[in-house]
Design a protein around this motif. Structure first.
Motif, PDB file in Angstrom:
ATOM      1  N   LEU A 264       0.712  -1.197  -0.014  1.00  0.00           N
ATOM      2  CA  LEU A 264       0.176  -0.034  -0.097  1.00  0.00           C
ATOM      3  C   LEU A 264       0.764   1.249  -0.071  1.00  0.00           C
ATOM      4  CD1 LEU A 264      -2.998  -0.685   2.558  1.00  0.00           C
ATOM      5  CD2 LEU A 264      -2.692  -1.468   0.107  1.00  0.00           C
ATOM      6  N   HIS A 265       2.290   1.025   0.098  1.00  0.00           N
ATOM      7  CA  HIS A 265       3.266   2.354   0.259  1.00  0.00           C
ATOM      8  C   HIS A 265       4.169   2.098  -0.759  1.00  0.00           C
ATOM      9  CE1 HIS A 265       5.283   5.343   1.660  1.00  0.00           C
ATOM     10  NE2 HIS A 265       5.875   4.964   2.833  1.00  0.00           N
ATOM     11  N   GLY A 266       5.351   2.045  -0.730  1.00  0.00           N
ATOM     12  CA  GLY A 266       6.284   1.934  -1.622  1.00  0.00           C
ATOM     13  C   GLY A 266       6.374   0.782  -2.470  1.00  0.00           C
ATOM     14  N   GLY A 267       5.853  -0.410  -1.922  1.00  0.00           N
ATOM     15  CA  GLY A 267       5.631  -1.800  -2.652  1.00  0.00           C
ATOM     16  C   GLY A 267       4.644  -1.603  -3.768  1.00  0.00           C
ATOM     17  N   ALA A 268       3.961  -0.529  -3.830  1.00  0.00           N
ATOM     18  CA  ALA A 268       3.176  -0.402  -4.866  1.00  0.00           C
ATOM     19  C   ALA A 268       3.457  -0.651  -6.190  1.00  0.00           C
ATOM     20  CB  ALA A 268       2.196   0.814  -4.823  1.00  0.00           C
ATOM     21  N   ASN A 269       5.073   0.090  -6.315  1.00  0.00           N
ATOM     22  CA  ASN A 269       5.510   0.159  -7.854  1.00  0.00           C
ATOM     23  C   ASN A 269       5.618  -1.417  -8.292  1.00  0.00           C
ATOM     24  OD1 ASN A 269       7.799  -0.471  -6.051  1.00  0.00           O
ATOM     25  ND2 ASN A 269       8.727   1.504  -6.573  1.00  0.00           N
ATOM     26  N   GLN A 270       6.180  -2.201  -7.318  1.00  0.00           N
ATOM     27  CA  GLN A 270       6.195  -3.718  -7.828  1.00  0.00           C
ATOM     28  C   GLN A 270       4.910  -4.195  -8.045  1.00  0.00           C
ATOM     29  OE1 GLN A 270       8.717  -6.045  -5.311  1.00  0.00           O
ATOM     30  NE2 GLN A 270       7.808  -7.929  -5.961  1.00  0.00           N
ATOM     31  N   ALA A 271       3.981  -3.937  -7.176  1.00  0.00           N
ATOM     32  CA  ALA A 271       2.542  -4.526  -7.406  1.00  0.00           C
ATOM     33  C   ALA A 271       1.763  -3.889  -8.632  1.00  0.00           C
ATOM     34  CB  ALA A 271       1.747  -4.230  -6.387  1.00  0.00           C
ATOM     35  N   VAL A 272       2.194  -2.709  -9.021  1.00  0.00           N
ATOM     36  CA  VAL A 272       1.575  -2.084 -10.364  1.00  0.00           C
ATOM     37  C   VAL A 272       1.890  -3.195 -11.556  1.00  0.00           C
ATOM     38  CG1 VAL A 272       1.618  -0.190 -12.121  1.00  0.00           C
ATOM     39  CG2 VAL A 272       1.297   0.159  -9.619  1.00  0.00           C
ATOM     40  N   ILE A 273       3.493  -3.304 -11.654  1.00  0.00           N
ATOM     41  CA  ILE A 273       3.903  -3.847 -13.013  1.00  0.00           C
ATOM     42  C   ILE A 273       3.431  -5.362 -13.124  1.00  0.00           C
ATOM     43  CG2 ILE A 273       6.267  -4.909 -12.178  1.00  0.00           C
ATOM     44  CD1 ILE A 273       5.820  -2.360 -15.066  1.00  0.00           C
ATOM     45  N   GLU A 274       3.472  -6.044 -11.744  1.00  0.00           N
ATOM     46  CA  GLU A 274       2.907  -7.407 -11.746  1.00  0.00           C
ATOM     47  C   GLU A 274       1.331  -7.426 -12.265  1.00  0.00           C
ATOM     48  OE1 GLU A 274       5.964  -8.970  -8.140  1.00  0.00           O
ATOM     49  OE2 GLU A 274       4.133  -8.288  -7.683  1.00  0.00           O
ATOM     50  N   MET A 275       0.562  -6.186 -11.705  1.00  0.00           N
ATOM     51  CA  MET A 275      -0.692  -6.319 -12.059  1.00  0.00           C
ATOM     52  C   MET A 275      -0.909  -6.099 -13.441  1.00  0.00           C
ATOM     53  SD  MET A 275      -3.445  -3.082 -11.098  1.00  0.00           S
ATOM     54  CE  MET A 275      -2.564  -2.068 -12.379  1.00  0.00           C
ATOM     55  N   LEU A 276      -0.012  -5.093 -13.990  1.00  0.00           N
ATOM     56  CA  LEU A 276      -0.086  -4.912 -15.663  1.00  0.00           C
ATOM     57  C   LEU A 276       0.252  -6.027 -16.637  1.00  0.00           C
ATOM     58  CD1 LEU A 276       1.554  -1.225 -15.545  1.00  0.00           C
ATOM     59  CD2 LEU A 276      -0.833  -1.807 -15.978  1.00  0.00           C
ATOM     60  N   GLU A 277       1.452  -6.886 -16.013  1.00  0.00           N
ATOM     61  CA  GLU A 277       1.987  -7.984 -16.593  1.00  0.00           C
ATOM     62  C   GLU A 277       0.707  -9.063 -16.407  1.00  0.00           C
ATOM     63  OE1 GLU A 277       4.453  -9.378 -18.242  1.00  0.00           O
ATOM     64  OE2 GLU A 277       5.247  -7.480 -18.285  1.00  0.00           O
ATOM     65  N   GLY A 304      -1.508   1.590  -7.908  1.00  0.00           N
ATOM     66  CA  GLY A 304      -0.954   2.638  -8.636  1.00  0.00           C
ATOM     67  C   GLY A 304      -2.086   3.674  -8.543  1.00  0.00           C
ATOM     68  N   PHE A 305      -3.202   3.502  -8.032  1.00  0.00           N
ATOM     69  CA  PHE A 305      -4.330   4.413  -8.073  1.00  0.00           C
ATOM     70  C   PHE A 305      -4.734   4.805  -6.855  1.00  0.00           C
ATOM     71  CE2 PHE A 305      -6.403   5.888 -11.989  1.00  0.00           C
ATOM     72  CZ  PHE A 305      -5.754   5.289 -13.009  1.00  0.00           C
ATOM     73  N   GLY A 306      -5.062   6.240  -6.543  1.00  0.00           N
ATOM     74  CA  GLY A 306      -5.449   6.364  -5.285  1.00  0.00           C
ATOM     75  C   GLY A 306      -4.355   7.027  -4.432  1.00  0.00           C
ATOM     76  N   HIS A 307      -4.544   7.801  -3.673  1.00  0.00           N
ATOM     77  CA  HIS A 307      -3.564   8.266  -2.633  1.00  0.00           C
ATOM     78  C   HIS A 307      -4.514   8.942  -1.438  1.00  0.00           C
ATOM     79  CE1 HIS A 307      -0.167  10.579  -1.229  1.00  0.00           C
ATOM     80  NE2 HIS A 307       0.431   9.625  -2.022  1.00  0.00           N
ATOM     81  N   ARG A 308      -3.649   8.821  -0.232  1.00  0.00           N
ATOM     82  CA  ARG A 308      -4.194   9.277   0.791  1.00  0.00           C
ATOM     83  C   ARG A 308      -4.478  10.674   0.995  1.00  0.00           C
ATOM     84  NH1 ARG A 308      -4.373   7.881   6.113  1.00  0.00           N
ATOM     85  NH2 ARG A 308      -5.550   6.084   5.654  1.00  0.00           N
ATOM     86  N   VAL A 309      -3.443  11.326   0.328  1.00  0.00           N
ATOM     87  CA  VAL A 309      -3.736  12.865   0.408  1.00  0.00           C
ATOM     88  C   VAL A 309      -4.006  13.332  -1.043  1.00  0.00           C
ATOM     89  CG1 VAL A 309      -2.343  15.014   0.856  1.00  0.00           C
ATOM     90  CG2 VAL A 309      -1.882  12.799   2.011  1.00  0.00           C
ATOM     91  N   MET A 380      13.353  -5.086  -7.273  1.00  0.00           N
ATOM     92  CA  MET A 380      14.419  -4.196  -7.082  1.00  0.00           C
ATOM     93  C   MET A 380      13.514  -2.776  -6.748  1.00  0.00           C
ATOM     94  SD  MET A 380      17.268  -4.857  -5.749  1.00  0.00           S
ATOM     95  CE  MET A 380      18.008  -2.992  -5.875  1.00  0.00           C
ATOM     96  N   PHE A 381      12.334  -2.675  -7.592  1.00  0.00           N
ATOM     97  CA  PHE A 381      11.695  -1.616  -7.687  1.00  0.00           C
ATOM     98  C   PHE A 381      11.306  -0.551  -6.262  1.00  0.00           C
ATOM     99  CE2 PHE A 381       8.879  -2.558 -11.743  1.00  0.00           C
ATOM    100  CZ  PHE A 381      10.006  -2.916 -12.323  1.00  0.00           C
ATOM    101  N   THR A 382      11.121  -1.488  -5.160  1.00  0.00           N
ATOM    102  CA  THR A 382      10.924  -0.831  -4.035  1.00  0.00           C
ATOM    103  C   THR A 382      11.932  -0.396  -3.515  1.00  0.00           C
ATOM    104  OG1 THR A 382       8.868  -2.162  -3.800  1.00  0.00           O
ATOM    105  CG2 THR A 382       9.478  -0.715  -2.027  1.00  0.00           C
ATOM    106  N   ALA A 383      13.281  -0.819  -3.654  1.00  0.00           N
ATOM    107  CA  ALA A 383      14.573  -0.540  -3.204  1.00  0.00           C
ATOM    108  C   ALA A 383      14.857   0.810  -3.882  1.00  0.00           C
ATOM    109  CB  ALA A 383      15.547  -1.827  -3.476  1.00  0.00           C
ATOM    110  N   MET A 384      14.564   0.812  -5.278  1.00  0.00           N
ATOM    111  CA  MET A 384      14.643   2.149  -5.796  1.00  0.00           C
ATOM    112  C   MET A 384      13.975   3.345  -5.268  1.00  0.00           C
ATOM    113  SD  MET A 384      16.833   1.154  -8.160  1.00  0.00           S
ATOM    114  CE  MET A 384      17.003   2.502  -9.001  1.00  0.00           C
TER     115      MET A 384
END
Ligand code: CMC
Length: 428
Positions: A264-277, A304-309, A380-384
């Motif tokens: 729900l935080h930085g791990g979303a970038n990995q989750a996005v590409i896995e979802m798109l794939e 990759g959609f939505g944001h708390r703020v 490595m996406f979230t590490a970036m």
């Protein structure tokens, strides 16, 4: 005249001061709530309405889609500054002049060496270990090889701790990747710029081959700037709250990395590409996944959609979307996943579910597409993201300590059993 807010509890009136920030945000200062009311507290799960601190680092306005570091617009910084300038700005409050920047870079380079014994710790991890776990552990392990505490009131000690961390963290990040990829560990080449050197540490082949690509260096520099700070998000709040117990900088950063890891935080970038794939593998039917995202009985969310703020748009997403187009074009890559991403965005922007809930693409929706084009593996996406967020965490930690903030310790409303007599085991 100073403003006050009046709270009425069971007919009793209590006045609280109203504080106003430099951007005219107002907040009710409830520091004396419990003492003046005899123990009344507030309840705000997820801190959606709670300001945990006063901060002079980052301003964001979610309704208007504004993000500024130390007063400078993110759009301008992404276009005109480089990552180290932005890191300096976040941490020390002002843009560095040429001399200050050169010194900052040279000090970072001087302190980029990681003790050889850290390699033994890395050796103990299985190759399959997630880089975020490795990075959090190694950051914590650095405490054993460096002074475990830093005197925050000593500018010299603080500066040294900052350049140490800024120097060693890219090495650890690259090592986390090389371990996974089965490549020998490498220190890169300190004659290169910060980002170029990082890419070299990541990708240099054992035969020494590394071809610097200015397009990739610029794109990564921009991505790191966009991720560099975001005021009191989950990982930053973690860094501040861990540091508020006067735990050291490295220990606090290690906790921040763990917080960032979640999807729900930085791990979303990995989750996005896995979802798109996954959508691509499933025939590319974006409508099917839009329906899943809207179905409350389906746990699927459009990653990759939505944001708390941000309830209008995420200004970082706009810059990244344009950058993704440029990078893919410059590299001559035709990535079908980018078309799926654009299709999803188009549909979501016209769909009442997303429009009514103000759900727009966030920073992570397009960043993975760029990382992938650079040859960075998904894990490595979230590490970036962590590499980019590092100066923000450091700046927030330093500010929290210099402002002598009290230890973070929220209250709760207890909803468990009231007092009851102990039951002997034979009666349970
Ligand atoms: N897909 C489908 N529905 C969503 C989504 C989504 N991505 N995000 C929020 N909603 C719905 C949610 O179900 C709720 O609907 P309802 O009002 O009918 O119950 C409504 O929108 C409000 O959502 P929320 O979960 O209460 O909002 P939040 O502020 O607590 O959560 C969020 C923000 C980012 C955790 C959430 O939008 C989300 O899970 N997004 C996907 C994960 C993601 O992309 N995270 C990266 C954030 S940006 C990088 C960073 O700063 O870390």
């Amino acid at each position: 005249m100073s403003k006050t807010a009046t709270l009425v509890i069971n007919g009793e009136k209590y006045d609280f001061p109203v504080v106003e920030g430099t951007e005219n945000e107002i907040a009710i200062d409830i520091k004396t709530l419990r003492t003046s009311t005899g123990g009344v507290t507030t309840l705000d799960p997820g801190y959606k309405n709670t300001g945990s601190c006063e901060s002079a680092i980052t301003f964001l306005n979610g309704e208007k889609g504004i993000l500024r570091y130390r007063g400078y617009a993110i759009e301008e910084l992404a276009e005109k500054a480089d990552f180290l300038e932005v890191a300096y700005l976040l941490i020390f409050g002002e843009l560095p002049d040429a001399e200050e920047l050169a010194k900052f870079h040279s000090d970072i380079k001087e302190h980029s060496h990681v003790d050889e014994d850290v390699k033994k710790i890395l050796d103990g991890f299985p190759k399959s270990a997630h880089p975020m776990g490795v990075l959090s552990s190694l950051t914590s392990a650095l405490i054993a090889f460096n002074p475990s505490s830093v005197n925050v009131d000593s500018p010299e000690e603080m500066y040294l701790a900052i350049v140490r961390m800024m120097g060693k963290f890219p090495v650890l990040t690259a090592w986390a990747h090389r371990k996974r990829a089965g490549l020998p560990l490498d220190y890169g080449d300190n004659t290169l710029g910060y980002v170029d050197n990082f890419l070299k540490m990541m990708f240099k082949k054992p035969d020494g081959e590394y071809n610097s690509n200015p397009i990739l260096v610029e794109a990564l520099d921009k991505l790191l700037i966009l991720h560099a700070d975001h005021e009191q998000n989950c990982s930053t709040s973690t860094v501040r709250i861990v540091g508020s117990s006067h735990a050291g900088l490295f220990a606090s950063l290690s906790a921040g990395i763990s917080a960032l890891w979640g999807p729900l935080h930085g791990g979303a970038n990995q989750a996005v590409i896995e979802m798109l794939e996954a959508i691509k593998e499933d025939g590319g039917d974006t409508k099917k996944y839009m329906a899943k995202a809207k179905d409350k009985s389906d746990p699927f969310r459009l990653m990759g959609f939505g944001h708390r703020v941000y309830k209008n748009f995420d200004p970082r997403a706009r810059i990244i979307k344009a950058s993704a187009d440029d990078v893919l074009q410059d590299l001559g890559i035709d990535d079908p996943v980018l078309d799926i991403a654009k299709g999803l965005e188009r549909e979501a922007l016209e769909d009442s579910y997303f429009v009514n809930r103000k759900l727009y693409p966030n920073v992570d929706f397009y960043s993975g597409i760029i990382y992938r084009a650079m040859g960075i593996p998904v894990e490595m996406f979230t590490a970036m993201f962590a590499l980019g967020r590092l100066p923000g965490w450091i700046a927030q930690w330093r500010e929290m300590r210099l402002r002598k903030e009290p230890i973070g310790r929220p209250r709760q409303i207890y909803i468990g059993e009231t007092h009851r007599p102990f039951k002997d085991i034979e009666y349970r």
